[in-house]
Write an enzyme that holds these catalytic residues in place. Sequence first.
Site, PDB file in Angstrom:
ATOM      1  N   GLY A 188      16.838  24.535  70.839  1.00 15.15           N
ATOM      2  CA  GLY A 188      18.096  25.250  71.029  1.00 15.15           C
ATOM      3  C   GLY A 188      18.808  25.442  69.702  1.00 15.15           C
ATOM      4  O   GLY A 188      18.180  25.418  68.636  1.00 15.15           O
ATOM      5  N   THR A 190      21.462  24.883  66.495  1.00 15.36           N
ATOM      6  CA  THR A 190      21.755  23.766  65.584  1.00 15.36           C
ATOM      7  C   THR A 190      22.978  22.992  66.082  1.00 15.36           C
ATOM      8  O   THR A 190      23.000  21.757  66.056  1.00 15.36           O
ATOM      9  CB  THR A 190      22.000  24.325  64.164  1.00 15.36           C
ATOM     10  OG1 THR A 190      20.830  25.061  63.783  1.00 15.36           O
ATOM     11  CG2 THR A 190      22.253  23.223  63.154  1.00 15.36           C
ATOM     12  N   GLY A 193      22.003  20.943  68.980  1.00 14.90           N
ATOM     13  CA  GLY A 193      21.052  19.944  68.472  1.00 14.90           C
ATOM     14  C   GLY A 193      21.776  18.712  67.948  1.00 14.90           C
ATOM     15  O   GLY A 193      21.336  17.574  68.148  1.00 14.90           O
ATOM     16  N   GLU A 210      14.076  21.314  67.670  1.00 11.66           N
ATOM     17  CA  GLU A 210      13.557  22.642  67.295  1.00 11.66           C
ATOM     18  C   GLU A 210      14.741  23.597  67.322  1.00 11.66           C
ATOM     19  O   GLU A 210      15.160  24.055  68.385  1.00 11.66           O
ATOM     20  CB  GLU A 210      12.470  23.081  68.288  1.00 11.66           C
ATOM     21  CG  GLU A 210      11.210  22.241  68.233  1.00 11.66           C
ATOM     22  CD  GLU A 210      10.370  22.479  66.980  1.00 11.66           C
ATOM     23  OE1 GLU A 210      10.519  23.547  66.359  1.00 11.66           O
ATOM     24  OE2 GLU A 210       9.580  21.592  66.632  1.00 11.66           O
ATOM     25  N   CYS A 244      13.504  32.591  67.754  1.00  9.53           N
ATOM     26  CA  CYS A 244      14.063  31.655  66.768  1.00  9.53           C
ATOM     27  C   CYS A 244      13.576  31.983  65.364  1.00  9.53           C
ATOM     28  O   CYS A 244      14.270  31.716  64.392  1.00  9.53           O
ATOM     29  CB  CYS A 244      13.698  30.229  67.136  1.00  9.53           C
ATOM     30  SG  CYS A 244      11.926  29.970  67.304  1.00  9.53           S
TER      31      CYS A 244
HETATM   32  P1  NAD Z   1      21.614  26.288  73.190  1.00  8.27           P
HETATM   33  O1  NAD Z   1      21.660  25.253  72.120  1.00  8.27           O
HETATM   34  O2  NAD Z   1      22.872  26.923  73.606  1.00  8.27           O
HETATM   35  O3  NAD Z   1      20.979  25.643  74.533  1.00  8.27           O
HETATM   36  C1  NAD Z   1      19.782  24.916  74.536  1.00  8.27           C
HETATM   37  C2  NAD Z   1      19.797  23.920  75.681  1.00  8.27           C
HETATM   38  O4  NAD Z   1      20.888  23.029  75.526  1.00  8.27           O
HETATM   39  C3  NAD Z   1      19.926  24.558  77.058  1.00  8.27           C
HETATM   40  O5  NAD Z   1      19.012  23.942  77.941  1.00  8.27           O
HETATM   41  C4  NAD Z   1      21.360  24.283  77.440  1.00  8.27           C
HETATM   42  O6  NAD Z   1      21.526  24.102  78.828  1.00  8.27           O
HETATM   43  C5  NAD Z   1      21.688  23.000  76.705  1.00  8.27           C
HETATM   44  N1  NAD Z   1      23.093  22.944  76.285  1.00  8.27           N
HETATM   45  C6  NAD Z   1      23.901  23.971  75.933  1.00  8.27           C
HETATM   46  N2  NAD Z   1      25.126  23.532  75.577  1.00  8.27           N
HETATM   47  C7  NAD Z   1      25.103  22.195  75.717  1.00  8.27           C
HETATM   48  C8  NAD Z   1      26.072  21.164  75.514  1.00  8.27           C
HETATM   49  N3  NAD Z   1      27.316  21.430  75.097  1.00  8.27           N
HETATM   50  N4  NAD Z   1      25.698  19.895  75.753  1.00  8.27           N
HETATM   51  C9  NAD Z   1      24.454  19.596  76.166  1.00  8.27           C
HETATM   52  N5  NAD Z   1      23.507  20.539  76.389  1.00  8.27           N
HETATM   53  C10 NAD Z   1      23.806  21.805  76.169  1.00  8.27           C
HETATM   54  O7  NAD Z   1      20.521  27.330  72.700  1.00  8.27           O
HETATM   55  P2  NAD Z   1      20.050  28.653  73.417  1.00  8.27           P
HETATM   56  O8  NAD Z   1      21.157  29.643  73.374  1.00  8.27           O
HETATM   57  O9  NAD Z   1      19.424  28.326  74.719  1.00  8.27           O
HETATM   58  O10 NAD Z   1      18.874  29.117  72.438  1.00  8.27           O
HETATM   59  C11 NAD Z   1      19.105  29.830  71.273  1.00  8.27           C
HETATM   60  C12 NAD Z   1      18.962  28.955  70.060  1.00  8.27           C
HETATM   61  O11 NAD Z   1      17.762  28.208  70.135  1.00  8.27           O
HETATM   62  C13 NAD Z   1      18.846  29.779  68.785  1.00  8.27           C
HETATM   63  O12 NAD Z   1      19.565  29.145  67.760  1.00  8.27           O
HETATM   64  C14 NAD Z   1      17.367  29.756  68.469  1.00  8.27           C
HETATM   65  O13 NAD Z   1      17.051  29.960  67.126  1.00  8.27           O
HETATM   66  C15 NAD Z   1      17.004  28.386  68.941  1.00  8.27           C
HETATM   67  N6  NAD Z   1      15.596  28.309  69.274  1.00  8.27           N
HETATM   68  C16 NAD Z   1      14.778  27.547  68.492  1.00  8.27           C
HETATM   69  C17 NAD Z   1      13.413  27.508  68.760  1.00  8.27           C
HETATM   70  C18 NAD Z   1      12.484  26.688  67.915  1.00  8.27           C
HETATM   71  O14 NAD Z   1      11.331  26.517  68.320  1.00  8.27           O
HETATM   72  N7  NAD Z   1      12.902  26.173  66.778  1.00  8.27           N
HETATM   73  C19 NAD Z   1      12.883  28.245  69.817  1.00  8.27           C
HETATM   74  C20 NAD Z   1      13.760  28.993  70.591  1.00  8.27           C
HETATM   75  C21 NAD Z   1      15.104  29.022  70.310  1.00  8.27           C
END
Ligand code: NAD
Length: 455
Positions: A188, A190, A193, A210, A244
Amino acid sequence: MSNPSEILATLRNSFSSGVTKSTPFRLNQLKALLRLYEENCDAIQAALAEDLHKPKNEALLAEIDYLKNDARTAIYNLASWVEPEKPEKTLVNVMDQVLIHSEPYGVVLIIGAWNYPFQLILAPLSGAIAAGNCAIVKPSELSPASSKLITELLPKYLDNDCYRVVEGGIPETNALLALRFDYIFFTGSTHIGRIVNEAAAKFLTPTTLELGGKSPVYVDSSVDIDVAVNRIMWGKCINAGQSCIAPDYLLCSKQVQEKFIESAKKVMVQWYGDKIKQSPDYARIINSNHFKRIVKLLDGTKIVYGGDCDAEERYIQPTIVVDVKSTDPIMQEEIFGPILPIINVDNAVDAINFINQREKPLALYVFSNKNTDVDLFIKNTSSGGVCVNDTLMHFSCESLPFGGVGNSGLGAYHGKYTFDTFSHKKGTLIKNTGKLGEKLQNARYPPYTDSKINF
Ligand code: NAD
């Protein structure tokens, strides 16, 4: 039973029973995962179409076929992966066994993002299974059709006492993060993360993060510009820029920029026809919040190609903007959409300086036939990975570790690296107890006489 602590207790019992440590059991579960992909191709494509208007080919390429290969690799290699490694021995241990055992962590939590909703949950899961763990997977709530299908399918194929799905958004994820897991694998942003890492730190739980970031692409005049445009625009347009490792922004000279734009205009028509919105081969933005966020990034920019947006359909045309300054809003965050800003630099050194003034990206792309310049980038920048003369393709090379560095992530996976990620590497020394062996040990026992010290 949907209470996360009850699910965790069930999985802990299963792990303690030792069932997931058996290699035949792991193999059966991996084969079941492969069957899931083979038997549900249409349903997976339909869910991805519903969530992202994802073209069928993109669903095959980046999710279903990718996952089939991933499962096959684990199935074919499991027997050798589970064998203890035998590292080199020094003279001191010449009569002993020196081994590295790959031990499963226990119960692991896998949290996924919405942009490749099957791949980002199921590829880590196959590694967790291969390594002998139990797992809870938490798909993203922003791709609800995919999340629902994963929830329906996994219990039909996998052992329900060992592998579970928990659906939900922030509250459900927080409820999971309040529990003690043995490993957390998060994909997800940064920002989130960091939240996940803080929750994990409470229990000293190891994590893989990731994450994302702004992946730069540099193009010089030594390359065939049409080839570069194909490969860069494909990386930008697949999944409507929501990858990503999508090339985030382009660094090049004014001269290269002019040629790039001319070629890109032609390529867009070749790929999508005159009316891109009607093309079945172009995805949509995941939801209206992201749509508004991306469209806002275009405010005040100089658009030289594209710019057509439709809020109702969450459609954004592939768009190129020029005269971009490093202080512009579009350069302050990961775009995660089909907009390509171009920043002018005079040469490789300027581009490297620009990159090094920012957070370490997940991917770095260099298009050049000058080996010395390519080398300059590889040796003088830091990024999760590097791909020269292409975009995205290093992701599918399973002998390469895939992951970020600094703000773009922590740890890596893919192929054998996924198995390693979900395994504790237990250093094991088995000493020889024979008379000769014991004689060799004599020097370490008191009395510490000079002759022993000089031995
Ligand atoms: P996100 O961080 O918003 O969400 C990821 C996960 O975290 C989801 O399952 C969500 O339900 C959970 N989440 C969201 N907010 C939360 C909180 N406050 N507390 C706890 N959990 C929470 O990311 P996204 O919008 O789903 O994905 C996009 C991001 O992910 C982009 O930055 C992209 O670059 C990155 N990404 C990285 C990879 C990689 O392999 N490095 C792959 C795909 C996406």
